[in-house]
Design a protein around this motif. Structure first.
Motif, PDB file in Angstrom:
ATOM      1  N   GLU A   1     120.360  83.039  20.304  1.00 36.87           N
ATOM      2  CA  GLU A   1     118.955  83.436  20.473  1.00 36.87           C
ATOM      3  C   GLU A   1     118.090  82.773  19.401  1.00 36.87           C
ATOM      4  N   ALA A   2     118.366  81.493  19.138  1.00 37.76           N
ATOM      5  CA  ALA A   2     117.773  80.831  17.987  1.00 37.76           C
ATOM      6  C   ALA A   2     116.268  80.666  18.104  1.00 37.76           C
ATOM      7  N   THR A   3     115.720  80.765  19.310  1.00 36.63           N
ATOM      8  CA  THR A   3     114.275  80.550  19.445  1.00 36.63           C
ATOM      9  C   THR A   3     113.553  81.808  19.902  1.00 36.63           C
ATOM     10  N   THR A   4     114.309  82.905  20.049  1.00 33.81           N
ATOM     11  CA  THR A   4     113.728  84.123  20.611  1.00 33.81           C
ATOM     12  C   THR A   4     112.618  84.689  19.747  1.00 33.81           C
ATOM     13  N   ALA A   5     112.787  84.617  18.412  1.00 30.50           N
ATOM     14  CA  ALA A   5     111.807  85.238  17.527  1.00 30.50           C
ATOM     15  C   ALA A   5     110.604  84.336  17.283  1.00 30.50           C
ATOM     16  N   LEU A   6     110.557  83.167  17.916  1.00 30.27           N
ATOM     17  CA  LEU A   6     109.491  82.211  17.623  1.00 30.27           C
ATOM     18  C   LEU A   6     108.463  82.172  18.752  1.00 30.27           C
ATOM     19  N   ASP A   7     107.253  81.721  18.437  1.00 28.13           N
ATOM     20  CA  ASP A   7     106.251  81.593  19.484  1.00 28.13           C
ATOM     21  C   ASP A   7     106.590  80.396  20.368  1.00 28.13           C
ATOM     22  N   VAL A   8     105.963  80.326  21.527  1.00 25.85           N
ATOM     23  CA  VAL A   8     106.387  79.373  22.560  1.00 25.85           C
ATOM     24  C   VAL A   8     106.326  77.916  22.083  1.00 25.85           C
ATOM     25  N   THR A   9     105.263  77.576  21.360  1.00 23.81           N
ATOM     26  CA  THR A   9     105.122  76.204  20.888  1.00 23.81           C
ATOM     27  C   THR A   9     106.247  75.853  19.917  1.00 23.81           C
ATOM     28  N   THR A  10     106.474  76.731  18.961  1.00 21.04           N
ATOM     29  CA  THR A  10     107.528  76.501  17.982  1.00 21.04           C
ATOM     30  C   THR A  10     108.894  76.469  18.668  1.00 21.04           C
ATOM     31  N   GLN A  11     109.043  77.336  19.652  1.00 27.44           N
ATOM     32  CA  GLN A  11     110.288  77.399  20.416  1.00 27.44           C
ATOM     33  C   GLN A  11     110.604  76.031  21.021  1.00 27.44           C
ATOM     34  N   ALA A  12     109.581  75.409  21.640  1.00 28.78           N
ATOM     35  CA  ALA A  12     109.793  74.095  22.249  1.00 28.78           C
ATOM     36  C   ALA A  12     110.164  73.063  21.186  1.00 28.78           C
ATOM     37  N   GLN A  13     109.500  73.128  20.027  1.00 28.47           N
ATOM     38  CA  GLN A  13     109.802  72.182  18.955  1.00 28.47           C
ATOM     39  C   GLN A  13     111.235  72.314  18.477  1.00 28.47           C
ATOM     40  N   ILE A  14     111.676  73.571  18.303  1.00 34.66           N
ATOM     41  CA  ILE A  14     113.032  73.802  17.815  1.00 34.66           C
ATOM     42  C   ILE A  14     114.051  73.332  18.852  1.00 34.66           C
ATOM     43  N   MET A  15     113.755  73.582  20.141  1.00 33.97           N
ATOM     44  CA  MET A  15     114.675  73.138  21.197  1.00 33.97           C
ATOM     45  C   MET A  15     114.767  71.608  21.223  1.00 33.97           C
ATOM     46  N   GLU A  16     113.598  70.930  21.109  1.00 37.05           N
ATOM     47  CA  GLU A  16     113.617  69.466  21.078  1.00 37.05           C
ATOM     48  C   GLU A  16     114.481  68.978  19.923  1.00 37.05           C
ATOM     49  N   LEU A  17     114.328  69.635  18.779  1.00 37.41           N
ATOM     50  CA  LEU A  17     115.100  69.262  17.591  1.00 37.41           C
ATOM     51  C   LEU A  17     116.598  69.428  17.846  1.00 37.41           C
ATOM     52  N   LEU A  18     116.950  70.557  18.456  1.00 38.06           N
ATOM     53  CA  LEU A  18     118.363  70.820  18.724  1.00 38.06           C
ATOM     54  C   LEU A  18     118.949  69.752  19.656  1.00 38.06           C
ATOM     55  N   VAL A  19     118.213  69.440  20.725  1.00 34.60           N
ATOM     56  CA  VAL A  19     118.688  68.453  21.691  1.00 34.60           C
ATOM     57  C   VAL A  19     118.848  67.090  21.013  1.00 34.60           C
ATOM     58  N   ASP A  20     117.857  66.774  20.180  1.00 33.27           N
ATOM     59  CA  ASP A  20     117.859  65.524  19.431  1.00 33.27           C
ATOM     60  C   ASP A  20     119.090  65.407  18.542  1.00 33.27           C
ATOM     61  N   LEU A  21     119.330  66.473  17.771  1.00 36.01           N
ATOM     62  CA  LEU A  21     120.447  66.478  16.834  1.00 36.01           C
ATOM     63  C   LEU A  21     121.773  66.466  17.578  1.00 36.01           C
TER      64      LEU A  21
END
Lengths: 332, 342
Positions: free
Chosen positions: B196-216
């Motif tokens: 649930e790594a992005t659950t506590a974040l707002d939608v914009t930040t959530q997308a950024q974190i997901m992009e980062l994860l996919v990238d890494l």
């Protein structure tokens, strides 16, 4: 109190010094309040120093004459203001009974009580930290259970009862330590420590039990309930590292509060213990002064206790700021 | 769970070994507290392939997090774990704590839900990352701190040198989650579990974190297990999707297959409960009726039976989790669509 006004302007730049300054300024009304209450209560106690000095045979006229000489015939508010005026300039007056300056009397005895309190403090905390950490390392195991049993026992025994038990076992039966008596540090360090061992232990043991229980409980709460502990464990670091670097750092705040509050009351514990072991400390001085209605000395002792309590709490707050970055940055 | 013996026919990218990186078989986790036994995970089986992202989807209490923490021995002592979890051929369940510790962070690293509570408030950011670096290397303090700053740069934390000497409370939620990811990456794990790594974040930040994860993930060839209750997230980022209910897997398929051809009524109900913009304004959001079962008193048979519209007497017996179609697994007697499952 006078140090504030001198220190504040030069150090105002650092937030740490501002915190100290603010807290010391807050301490002024506390100490004054304590001195007023003490003065008022002492006035309610029947009998006066003059009566005590002259003995039961004295005539009212004699007592009145002595009271006038000691300045006891003036109204209470006048006497209080006179005392306060002296105290602010560092003059705590002279003992009504012995005529010695109170500051000098306190100084000698403060060394004895101070040593006793510091010893008890170091012993209790020095033992509580490793015991609590070992117990929290494996909750529910033998060491944890035994230490909890010991600390419950220790918490249920009053320190004066413990003092008598210690005397019975270590002084009377085993003859390892003297039951009473005091050797100044300047005379013999070994002799001094031998005389201080039992009274310090009597004060330290219940404290040790309290700190151990408190810290162990807090550590286990952190270990079992906090997410950052899971993060730390997920890094692959060892259990002791998790305990010391993560749980303990966060548990320390609670412990510091408790220790800070205790350090203030600790000096109160010396009153009874010094009596039992015949140690020439502040506590003993205060009891004698109460019996002889030497209000000037009692007043000085109580104010001293108040100052110690305030300073101990201030130190605890400062330690907080050192350990908890949120407080340090938040105070700006 | 005998149906699991068959080979997974998961599509595998060219050049990759078919051998799964993580193979979980019949994982069970029970919590015993004061007489009651909570069955958090009940025979969970799934596979994670190297370099792929598996989304594990389910409601709160479906056993998603417990199941992943069990792999690394991160559950409290009251948990009883059984079954099998083989990581690159090595059995993790029942592994001695000391050996498991050497694998935490190095083989499987985790990022948790709440980045505020998951970082130690009294330690500097850099020190917390460096601690993870040193846990699996012989670097000295100085070198580990340099490495930590490098990692903070890698997760695109702005001004990593400056942030490294700051404390968690000085960072925003998104930045803290980047720090958590830096910690997770410290020992170059082969599998990253994002719980649930992005659950506590707002939608914009959530997308950024997901992009980062996919990238890494692409950069390091990591496998990722994305634990979430968000089907949209799974559809957008994951290659494979596993749907969990009451501590067991109920449907599993590659993402395109699953979302094109949902079979299990529970998955369908979950999809139906996703809010959609096209819907009539002010209309009630569809929800999955009923409550998830009490894990201390699991009913016999299919656990979804009380809430399922298709339930009948056959559901008194628990349906096996079986590969009904190539690559598509489900546990249901009444799978809709396609040919009759049985």
């Amino acid at each position: 109190m006078t140090t504030v006004t001198r220190a504040a302007p030069t150090l105002l730049t650092s937030p740490g010094a501002r915190l100290v300054g603010k807290r010391l300024l807050m301490a002024v009304p506390i100490v004054i309040g304590v001195s007023i209450v003490t003065f008022w209560v002492l006035n309610l106690i029947p009998g006066s120093a003059a009566q005590q000095l002259l003995g039961p045979e004295a005539t009212p006229a004699q007592i009145q004459a002595l009271e006038a000489r000691l300045g006891l015939d003036r109204p209470a508010p006048v006497r209080y203001l006179a005392w306060l005026g002296g105290a602010v300039t560092g003059d705590l007056g002279t003992s009504l009974v012995s005529g010695q300056p109170v500051a000098g009397l306190l100084g000698e005895r403060l060394a004895v009580s101070g040593e006793l309190v510091m010893l008890a403090f170091v012993i209790s905390l020095g033992l509580a930290l490793p015991v609590a950490l070992l117990a929290a390392h494996r909750p529910g195991r033998l060491f944890d259970r035994v230490s909890m049993l010991v600390s419950i026992t220790g918490l249920s025994v009053a320190n004066y009862v413990l003092a008598l038990l210690l005397v019975l076992v270590f002084a009377v039966e085993l003859a390892l330590f003297p039951a009473i008596g005091f050797v100044p540090l300047t005379e013999s360090v070994g002799g001094n420590l031998q005389g201080m061992a039992l009274p310090a232990a009597a004060i330290a043991f219940p404290l040790f039990c309290f700190y151990t229980r408190f810290l162990r409980g807090d550590l286990v709460d952190q270990l079992q309930g906090e997410d950052y502990i899971v993060t730390a464990r997920a890094k692959g670091i060892g259990p002791w590292q998790v305990l010391l670097r993560h749980a303990f750092r966060n548990s320390a705040f609670g412990l510091i509060t408790v220790v800070g509050l205790n350090l203030g009351t600790l000096i109160g514990a010396t009153v009874i213990i010094e009596q039992i072991f015949a140690l020439p400390g502040i506590g003993q001085l205060m009891l004698q002064a109460i019996n002889t209605r030497d209000f000037v000395v009692v007043q000085a002792c109580v104010v001293l206790f108040a100052v110690v309590a305030v300073v101990a709490n201030l130190l605890a707050d400062l330690l907080y700021a050192v350990l908890d970055p949120r407080i340090r940055y938040g105070s700006r | 769970m005998t149906g699991l013996v068959g080979e997974f026919a998961t599509p595998v990218a060219a050049g990759e070994v078919a051998e799964p990186l993580l193979e979980v078989t019949d994982l069970r986790v029970r919590f015993r507290t004061r007489g009651t036994v909570v069955h958090a995970v009940n025979g969970l089986s799934y596979r994670v392939h190297a370099g792929r992202m598996l989304a594990v989807i389910g409601e709160s209490g479906s056993g998603k997090s417990v199941g992943s923490r069990a792999l690394m021995g991160l559950l409290p002592e009251t948990a009883q774990v059984s079954g099998s979890a083989r990581f690159a051929g090595t059995e993790l369940i029942g592994m001695p704590e000391r050996e498991l510790r050497a694998r935490r962070g190095a083989d499987i690293a985790m990022v948790f839900q709440d980045p505020t509570r998951s970082l130690n408030p009294t330690m500097r950011i850099g020190a917390q990352v460096a601690e993870a670096v040193r846990a699996h290397s012989s670097l000295n303090r100085r070198a580990a701190l340099d490495k930590a700053v490098e990692l903070l740069g890698l997760v695109r934390l702005p001004a990593p040198e400056r942030r490294a000497v700051e404390y968690p409370h000085q960072l925003s939620g998104g930045m803290r989650q980047r720090v958590m990811i830096a910690i997770a990456l410290a020992a170059r794990p082969r599998l990253l579990v994002a719980d649930e790594a992005t659950t506590a974040l707002d939608v914009t930040t959530q997308a950024q974190i997901m992009e980062l994860l996919v990238d890494l993930q692409e950069r390091f060839g990591m496998a990722v297990v994305l634990i979430s209750h968000d089907l949209g997230l799974a559809a957008s980022y994951a290659q494979d999707v596993l749907v969990m209910y009451a501590g067991r897997a109920v449907e599993y398929a590659p993402a395109q297959v699953l979302f094109a051809d949902v079979r299990m009524p529970y998955t369908r109900a979950l999809l139906g409960a996703v809010p959609q913009l096209e819907r009539e304004p002010h209309s009630l959001l569809p929800v999955v009726p009923g409550q998830p079962p009490d894990l201390a008193r699991l009913p016999a048979g299919c656990p979804f039976r009380p809430r399922c519209t298709a339930a009948d007497d056959a559901c008194g017996e628990a349906p096996p989790f079986t590969e009904h179609e190539p690559g598509h697994w489900w546990a249901c007697w009444h799978a809709d669509g396609g040919e009759e499952a049985r």
